[in-house]
Enzyme design. Structure first.
Site, PDB file in Angstrom:
ATOM      1  CB  SER A 115      -9.951  19.170  41.938  1.00 54.83           C
ATOM      2  OG  SER A 115      -8.699  19.106  42.588  1.00 54.83           O
ATOM      3  CB  VAL A 116     -15.837  18.558  42.004  1.00 54.05           C
ATOM      4  CG1 VAL A 116     -17.190  19.203  41.719  1.00 54.05           C
ATOM      5  CG2 VAL A 116     -15.580  17.433  40.996  1.00 54.05           C
TER       6      VAL A 116
END
Length: 381
Positions: A115-116
């Site tokens: 999810s970065v």
């Protein structure tokens, strides 16, 4: 061996045989530890991907080395070993003050971000606004993805997608193989419609738009599709054009995509080197300027990285796909231990790559926070 199309926790061992370009994209949630540590550095061998072309490397000169100062008597070595950390880089004032690798990773290793990548996608929204490809954050999502017009997303704005306040019902349970986050790439394909859009179009409403924050990876995938349609370019091509080449990332990155419809996963799926993740943080500290030109809309970074939604943790909030802190810091955070932490007040970037034994839990999250605190304590000593 033909790959199964679904997998339970008990069947995780089958994934070694199913690690082909035909594997289900969310199988990654159920890999065992050896599979994680091997695959996170080679996601392109498991899934289809697009290449993000790099430019002439933006220099990261060496700075004065620091040693993180852990309150509980931990050391950097024990922290990295205990939490399966593959890489740590600390930049201050654009200089490398700490760089360390584990799990056999090297400076050339590309590691997945999970999810970065949401924060990457958010930054591309800022670029599309500057270009005029995206008209306004108050546009209805259906202006760009009309296939959603008949369902719960018909009144949701781009801004509400960015802040995860759509009100559409969602289950992001990483250990439940029947959760939305595990099933969002499943179902019957419709000609010309991304499989992800077909899945999201069928979700019911739970709250009024803008009323409540609920974390939804599928919505960031929708943002990615929105950016692609607005710009007419893949996320990989647009990222390369706007940031990766002109700012000077040193290596090509990869962005995973659906092997049939070609849709990139805006909510996850970027793989890059540790130094290039850190460079993205430095790009933001530098004001979003690449090759002497502003990349994102005026005021975008400040707007995207301050609190727009409350999720019930004092001192914290959620911006436009960034986790925010009341002290002005912000972070991209990915499951299994990924982190891109930016503190403008300290001119500080911290990047971490890891393969935690669980997607996320409070103990692992506290340890990561303690590591960030230890870096800051080391800087302040």
């Amino acid at each position: 061996m033909k790959c199964v199309r679904w997998v339970s926790l008990a069947a995780a061992a089958l994934l070694a045989a199913c690690a082909t370009p035909h594997a289900r994209r969310t199988d990654v949630l159920f890999w065992n530890q050896p599979q994680r540590e091997a695959a996170f550095r080679a996601m392109e061998t498991h899934y289809a991907s697009n290449v993000v072309r790099h430019g002439i490397a933006h220099p990261l000169p060496a700075g004065l080395p620091i040693q993180p100062h852990f309150v509980e008597g931990d050391t950097l070595d024990t922290y990295m070993a205990a939490h399966h950390v593959a890489g740590i880089m600390v930049l201050q004032d654009g200089r490398v003050r700490l760089e360390r690798y584990g799990l056999g990773a090297t400076p050339e290793t590309r590691w997945t971000s999970f999810s970065v990548a949401k924060s990457f996608t958010s930054t591309l929204v800022g670029a599309a606004l500057r270009d005029g490809s995206l008209h306004s954050l108050d546009d209805k999502v259906t202006r760009y993805i009309p296939e959603l017009a008949a369902g719960a997303y018909r009144d949701v704005t781009v801004r509400q997608l960015l802040t995860m306040t759509s009100g559409v019902r969602w289950n992001e349970d990483y250990v439940d193989p029947r959760s939305d986050v595990a099933m969002m790439y499943e179902g019957a394909r419709q000609p010309g419609v991304p499989l992800l859009v077909s899945y999201m179009a069928g979700l019911p409403r739970e709250f009024a738009p803008g009323e409540r924050w609920v974390y939804k990876t599928g919505e960031t995938d929708l943002i990615g599709i929105l950016v692609t349609r607005a710009t007419g370019k893949t996320l990989a091509a647009y990222l390369s054009e706007k940031i990766w080449k002109p700012y000077g990332m040193a290596s090509d990155a990869l962005w995973l995509k659906d092997e049939v419809d070609g849709t990139e996963a805006g909510g996850s799926g970027v793989s890059a080197t540790l130094a290039d993740y850190a460079r993205l943080g430095q790009f933001l500290l530098d004001g979003g300027i690449a090759a002497g030109k502003p990349v994102v809309a005026e005021g975008w970074i400040a707007d995207a990285t301050h609190k727009h939604a409350d999720f019930g943790v004092p001192g914290r909030g959620y911006g436009y796909q960034w986790w925010t802190y009341d002290n002005g810091a912000f972070a991209g955070i990915g499951i299994f231990g990924q982190l891109l932490y930016v503190d403008p007040a300290r001119h500080l970037v911290i990047a971490q790559l890891a393969a935690w034994p669980v997607a996320t839990n409070d103990e692992q999250a506290r340890a990561r926070t303690a590591f960030v605190d230890a870096v800051i304590a080391g800087l302040d000593r």
